[in-house]
Design a protein around this motif. Structure first.
Motif, PDB file in Angstrom:
ATOM      1  N   PRO A  17       0.826  -1.208   0.000  1.00 28.44           N
ATOM      2  CA  PRO A  17       0.000   0.000   0.000  1.00 28.44           C
ATOM      3  C   PRO A  17       0.863   1.262   0.000  1.00 28.44           C
ATOM      4  CG  PRO A  17      -0.802  -1.568   1.606  1.00 28.44           C
ATOM      5  CD  PRO A  17       0.515  -2.080   1.121  1.00 28.44           C
ATOM      6  N   GLY A  18       0.419   2.241  -0.754  1.00 26.52           N
ATOM      7  CA  GLY A  18       1.098   3.528  -0.780  1.00 26.52           C
ATOM      8  C   GLY A  18       2.226   3.627  -1.780  1.00 26.52           C
ATOM      9  N   THR A  19       2.542   2.525  -2.449  1.00 27.96           N
ATOM     10  CA  THR A  19       3.571   2.590  -3.487  1.00 27.96           C
ATOM     11  C   THR A  19       2.886   2.623  -4.850  1.00 27.96           C
ATOM     12  OG1 THR A  19       3.778   0.186  -3.647  1.00 27.96           O
ATOM     13  CG2 THR A  19       5.238   1.292  -2.098  1.00 27.96           C
ATOM     14  N   ILE A  20       3.536   3.215  -5.819  1.00 25.42           N
ATOM     15  CA  ILE A  20       2.982   3.284  -7.165  1.00 25.42           C
ATOM     16  C   ILE A  20       2.984   1.880  -7.776  1.00 25.42           C
ATOM     17  CG2 ILE A  20       3.239   4.300  -9.462  1.00 25.42           C
ATOM     18  CD1 ILE A  20       2.456   6.299  -7.256  1.00 25.42           C
ATOM     19  N   GLN A  21       1.850   1.456  -8.268  1.00 25.29           N
ATOM     20  CA  GLN A  21       1.706   0.123  -8.832  1.00 25.29           C
ATOM     21  C   GLN A  21       2.024   0.120 -10.329  1.00 25.29           C
ATOM     22  OE1 GLN A  21       1.015  -2.458  -6.703  1.00 25.29           O
ATOM     23  NE2 GLN A  21       1.147  -0.828  -5.193  1.00 25.29           N
ATOM     24  N   ASP A  22       2.572  -0.980 -10.818  1.00 32.40           N
ATOM     25  CA  ASP A  22       2.824  -1.166 -12.245  1.00 32.40           C
ATOM     26  C   ASP A  22       1.492  -1.540 -12.883  1.00 32.40           C
ATOM     27  OD1 ASP A  22       3.564  -1.864 -14.802  1.00 32.40           O
ATOM     28  OD2 ASP A  22       4.777  -3.596 -14.199  1.00 32.40           O
ATOM     29  N   ILE A  23       0.935  -0.626 -13.665  1.00 33.75           N
ATOM     30  CA  ILE A  23      -0.377  -0.878 -14.269  1.00 33.75           C
ATOM     31  C   ILE A  23      -0.266  -1.406 -15.699  1.00 33.75           C
ATOM     32  CG2 ILE A  23      -1.544   0.784 -12.773  1.00 33.75           C
ATOM     33  CD1 ILE A  23      -1.567   2.723 -15.160  1.00 33.75           C
ATOM     34  N   SER A  24       0.952  -1.670 -16.161  1.00 29.29           N
ATOM     35  CA  SER A  24       1.139  -2.106 -17.547  1.00 29.29           C
ATOM     36  C   SER A  24       0.496  -3.466 -17.835  1.00 29.29           C
ATOM     37  CB  SER A  24       2.630  -2.148 -17.898  1.00 29.29           C
ATOM     38  OG  SER A  24       3.300  -3.143 -17.142  1.00 29.29           O
ATOM     39  N   GLN A  25       0.265  -4.277 -16.810  1.00 31.55           N
ATOM     40  CA  GLN A  25      -0.325  -5.597 -17.017  1.00 31.55           C
ATOM     41  C   GLN A  25      -1.837  -5.618 -16.803  1.00 31.55           C
ATOM     42  OE1 GLN A  25       1.812  -8.246 -14.466  1.00 31.55           O
ATOM     43  NE2 GLN A  25       3.686  -8.118 -15.651  1.00 31.55           N
ATOM     44  N   LEU A  26      -2.415  -4.480 -16.483  1.00 33.45           N
ATOM     45  CA  LEU A  26      -3.860  -4.424 -16.289  1.00 33.45           C
ATOM     46  C   LEU A  26      -4.566  -4.419 -17.646  1.00 33.45           C
ATOM     47  CD1 LEU A  26      -4.156  -1.800 -13.424  1.00 33.45           C
ATOM     48  CD2 LEU A  26      -4.171  -4.272 -13.229  1.00 33.45           C
ATOM     49  N   VAL A  27      -5.699  -5.099 -17.713  1.00 30.48           N
ATOM     50  CA  VAL A  27      -6.489  -5.196 -18.932  1.00 30.48           C
ATOM     51  C   VAL A  27      -7.739  -4.340 -18.773  1.00 30.48           C
ATOM     52  CG1 VAL A  27      -7.813  -6.791 -20.379  1.00 30.48           C
ATOM     53  CG2 VAL A  27      -5.654  -7.536 -19.347  1.00 30.48           C
ATOM     54  N   SER A  28      -8.051  -3.540 -19.786  1.00 27.03           N
ATOM     55  CA  SER A  28      -9.237  -2.690 -19.730  1.00 27.03           C
ATOM     56  C   SER A  28     -10.502  -3.530 -19.814  1.00 27.03           C
ATOM     57  CB  SER A  28      -9.230  -1.687 -20.881  1.00 27.03           C
ATOM     58  OG  SER A  28     -10.442  -0.948 -20.880  1.00 27.03           O
ATOM     59  N   LEU A  29     -11.439  -3.231 -18.921  1.00 24.34           N
ATOM     60  CA  LEU A  29     -12.769  -3.833 -18.958  1.00 24.34           C
ATOM     61  C   LEU A  29     -13.788  -2.809 -19.443  1.00 24.34           C
ATOM     62  CD1 LEU A  29     -12.681  -5.802 -15.585  1.00 24.34           C
ATOM     63  CD2 LEU A  29     -12.153  -6.643 -17.880  1.00 24.34           C
ATOM     64  N   GLY A  30     -13.315  -1.586 -19.748  1.00 22.14           N
ATOM     65  CA  GLY A  30     -14.196  -0.542 -20.261  1.00 22.14           C
ATOM     66  C   GLY A  30     -14.987   0.150 -19.177  1.00 22.14           C
ATOM     67  N   ALA A  31     -16.231   0.436 -19.488  1.00 26.17           N
ATOM     68  CA  ALA A  31     -17.124   1.133 -18.556  1.00 26.17           C
ATOM     69  C   ALA A  31     -17.661   0.161 -17.512  1.00 26.17           C
ATOM     70  CB  ALA A  31     -18.278   1.755 -19.327  1.00 26.17           C
ATOM     71  N   PRO A  32     -18.014   0.673 -16.327  1.00 22.62           N
ATOM     72  CA  PRO A  32     -18.564  -0.194 -15.271  1.00 22.62           C
ATOM     73  C   PRO A  32     -19.802  -0.974 -15.708  1.00 22.62           C
ATOM     74  CG  PRO A  32     -17.968   1.935 -14.372  1.00 22.62           C
ATOM     75  CD  PRO A  32     -17.838   2.041 -15.866  1.00 22.62           C
ATOM     76  N   GLU A  33     -20.535  -0.460 -16.670  1.00 27.20           N
ATOM     77  CA  GLU A  33     -21.733  -1.152 -17.155  1.00 27.20           C
ATOM     78  C   GLU A  33     -21.391  -2.527 -17.739  1.00 27.20           C
ATOM     79  OE1 GLU A  33     -23.027   2.903 -16.444  1.00 27.20           O
ATOM     80  OE2 GLU A  33     -21.212   2.087 -17.340  1.00 27.20           O
ATOM     81  N   ASN A  34     -20.153  -2.694 -18.213  1.00 22.63           N
ATOM     82  CA  ASN A  34     -19.728  -3.987 -18.767  1.00 22.63           C
ATOM     83  C   ASN A  34     -19.697  -5.086 -17.714  1.00 22.63           C
ATOM     84  OD1 ASN A  34     -19.456  -2.783 -21.256  1.00 22.63           O
ATOM     85  ND2 ASN A  34     -17.264  -2.468 -21.049  1.00 22.63           N
ATOM     86  N   LEU A  35     -19.672  -4.691 -16.424  1.00 15.51           N
ATOM     87  CA  LEU A  35     -19.712  -5.668 -15.327  1.00 15.51           C
ATOM     88  C   LEU A  35     -20.967  -5.514 -14.469  1.00 15.51           C
ATOM     89  CD1 LEU A  35     -16.025  -5.833 -14.024  1.00 15.51           C
ATOM     90  CD2 LEU A  35     -17.239  -7.455 -15.470  1.00 15.51           C
TER      91      LEU A  35
END
Length: 134
Positions: A17-35
């Motif tokens: 917590p509190g450290t900058i996370q590597d977001i390069s491996q995150l996959v877009s799910l788009g808008a919240p409506e998609n879930l």
């Protein structure tokens, strides 16, 4: 056993917590409506990285950008905020702002308002879906 035939050892995923996370491996799910979410303000987008999945259990990282969303949780979840801040409001009107290091537990079927005031929030999560549960 040669190195080309060796089985790679699994490594721990460490998120502080509190450290900058590597977001390069995150996959877009788009808008919240998609879930199944409902956007109430802003233009939030959601992203995920699944680190573990077995049957109804899933664990990984989740990121949401600024905005306000109503969510009926489709699973029971324990999460810890790693970066940013999010304010959650439950059906009873109880409100709490979570910051890096804070954790929460939400049961499947609960309706929650999820509000990100900053650029983004990232959480580490573990959830389980209880099929047919409300």
């Amino acid at each position: 056993m040669t190195s080309s035939n060796a089985v790679r050892a699994r490594r721990m995923n460490v998120c502080s917590p509190g450290t900058i996370q590597d977001i390069s491996q995150l996959v877009s799910l788009g808008a919240p409506e998609n879930l199944g979410g409902k956007t109430l303000g802003g233009r939030p987008e959601i992203f995920t990285r699944v680190d573990f999945r077995a049957g109804p259990m899933t664990a990984g990282l989740f990121m949401a950008t600024q905005g306000r969303v109503e969510v009926t949780f489709p699973f029971t979840e324990h999460a810890t905020i790693l970066e940013g801040e999010v304010t959650l409001t439950d059906e009873s009107g109880q409100t709490h702002t979570y910051r890096p290091g804070d954790s929460y537990f939400i049961q499947q079927g609960q309706v929650v308002i999820w509000e990100v005031h900053c650029e983004r929030v990232i959480k580490s999560f573990f959830n389980i879906s209880e099929h047919g549960a409300e």
